[in-house]
Design an enzyme around this catalytic site. Structure first.
Site, PDB file in Angstrom:
ATOM      1  N   GLU A 327       0.772  -1.665   0.245  1.00 11.17           N
ATOM      2  CA  GLU A 327      -0.110   0.488   0.222  1.00 11.17           C
ATOM      3  C   GLU A 327       0.685   1.157  -0.064  1.00 11.17           C
ATOM      4  OE1 GLU A 327      -4.392  -0.664   2.123  1.00 11.17           O
ATOM      5  OE2 GLU A 327      -2.346  -0.478   3.319  1.00 11.17           O
ATOM      6  N   CYS A 328       0.754   2.203  -0.883  1.00  7.90           N
ATOM      7  CA  CYS A 328       1.290   3.797  -1.101  1.00  7.90           C
ATOM      8  C   CYS A 328       2.868   2.913  -1.013  1.00  7.90           C
ATOM      9  CB  CYS A 328       1.008   4.405   0.123  1.00  7.90           C
ATOM     10  SG  CYS A 328       0.865   6.137   0.088  1.00  7.90           S
TER      11      CYS A 328
END
Length: 437
Positions: A327-328
């Site tokens: 994520e990210c």
């Protein structure tokens, strides 16, 4: 539920200072404080946990269903004397127009029956502060403002003028915080420096507790919240299922943006969390079922990550047979390369074709709704997730990988393909908050 929500009419007015100071002071008095944060913030809950000495949680009326909010709040308040929630942005700020589902702090206060403690930054005003207080009092009839705390008060005369004007409205002024930079916490481009990175965190929190004890009538605040106890649903509602029975979780200064409610739910479902540190050149436990790389600040540690041969080799070996999701920041590390703020490119895991840059900064911010194109750690094909995106990275190239999901924002924009997936590896810039289908 007995408690209150700390809010303001804008960001930067002193919510975090007051919230942390109250949590620390209340905990020091022997009260069991259940901390909560409105909205998708993944930094504040760690500070809340340190101040209250109990884990924090996020409550989000846009990204979570009413049942999910109620279930999380009930679980968080279980065994506590008082729930203390910190709002986000301004009290009424949110997105969309669906009643109770805008993501605003006001929605959370109304849904849980929490009274509002309003902090007003009175810099450059005196009697006019009453106009702001009156507007907040009248705008949303669902809410009850339990009292006002004045912030950045310049003198005794300043305090008196503001207090007289506000109390003429029937709103009690429960405190006045003087201008004091010594108690401020350090910040960086995504907000506060993380709790685990803050030097002398305990000392800083104790100082905030002392500061608030001196300037806020805490006993009176508790008394005014005494009749605010509201029963709420105790049935839990699923948020995000464990991606595996044994989850290898990257966890250090570069990878720390994990919502507390995910870890709590995964453990409650019987999953085992196996933390490892890429910055210490550790790879994921090869006996794990899945590897999860959360967001964080890889751009500040890109050189160390690129040189961590044990981590990168272990990650690649793991991904050859088992699912890996990023994520990210974790997504950026799964890519081929990351350009740091000084323009230097650092080779990453090359498990995806993504190339990103922090030299070319651009803010990406907002809620996301995603429908998965295929099954993976986030859920089965077709599952709908709510999430949030907040970063400054620029995508130089996405590569030739398939997209992860069809993603839309909260403002009615047309959905479009986003994220990446290649074999067992997937990633996206949005942080998943809850499953909605």
């Amino acid at each position: 539920m007995k408690g209150f929500l700390v809010a303001s009419v804008r960001s930067g007015a002193g919510k975090t200072t007051l919230s942390l100071g109250l949590m620390a002071a209340l905990a020091r008095r022997g009260l069991k404080v259940a901390p909560a944060k409105c909205g998708p913030d993944y930094i504040d809950p760690a500070f809340h946990a340190a101040a209250a000495r109990r884990p924090g949680v996020n409550l989000d009326s846009w990204a979570m269903t009413p049942a999910q909010v109620a279930g999380l709040a009930a679980h968080q308040a279980e065994g506590a004397d008082l729930l203390v929630a910190e709002g986000l942005m301004g009290l009424f700020d949110g997105v969309g127009h669906e009643p109770g589902r805008t993501g605003s702090s006001a929605d959370i206060a109304a849904a849980l029956g929490l009274k509002v403690l309003l902090v007003l930054d009175v810099t450059g005003q005196s009697t006019s502060a009453a106009a702001v207080a009156l507007g907040a009092k009248l705008l949303d009839p669902r809410l009850t403002i339990v009292g006002i705390v004045l912030n950045r008060v310049g003198s005794e005369r300043h305090r008196r003028l503001c207090t007289e004007a506000v109390e003429a409205l029937g709103l009690p002024v429960l405190g006045a915080l003087p201008r004091e930079t010594a108690v401020e916490l350090p910040e960086r481009h995504l907000g506060l420096v993380q709790a685990e990175e803050t030097d002398d965190l305990r000392r800083r929190l104790d100082a905030l507790g002392d500061f608030v004890e001196r300037h806020v009538e805490i006993g009176r605040l508790i008394e005014l919240c005494g009749d605010a106890e509201t029963p709420i649903a105790t049935a839990s509602a699923p948020l995000l299922s464990p991606p595996g029975q044994r989850i290898a979780l990257a966890r250090d200064a570069a990878f720390s943006f994990v919502y507390p409610h995910h870890l709590a739910a995964w453990r409650a479902a019987g999953a085992e969390i196996l933390p490892f540190s890429p910055l210490a050149d550790e790879g994921p436990d090869p006996t794990a079922d899945v590897c999860w790389l959360p967001g964080g600040y890889p751009e500040l540690h890109a050189g160390a990550i690129a040189a961590a041969d044990g981590f990168l080799g272990g990650l690649r070996a793991f991904a050859s047979a088992k699912p890996v999701h990023g994520e990210c920041g974790g997504y950026m590390v799964l890519g081929a390369g990351l350009v740091d703020a000084s323009g230097i490119r650092h080779a990453m895991a090359s498990l995806l074709g993504l190339e990103t840059s922090y030299e070319k900064r651009r803010l990406h911010l907002g809620y996301r709704r995603a429908r998965l194109f295929s099954s993976g750690p986030l859920g089965p094909e077709g599952a709908v997730l709510s999430g949030h995106e907040f970063h400054y990275a620029t995508i130089l190239t996405i590569g030739s990988d398939d997209p992860l999901a069809d993603v839309s924002d909260a403002h009615g924009g047309a959905p479009g393909p986003d994220g990446s997936r290649r074999g067992t590896v997937s990633g996206s810039f949005f942080h998943a908050i809850a499953r909605m289908d």
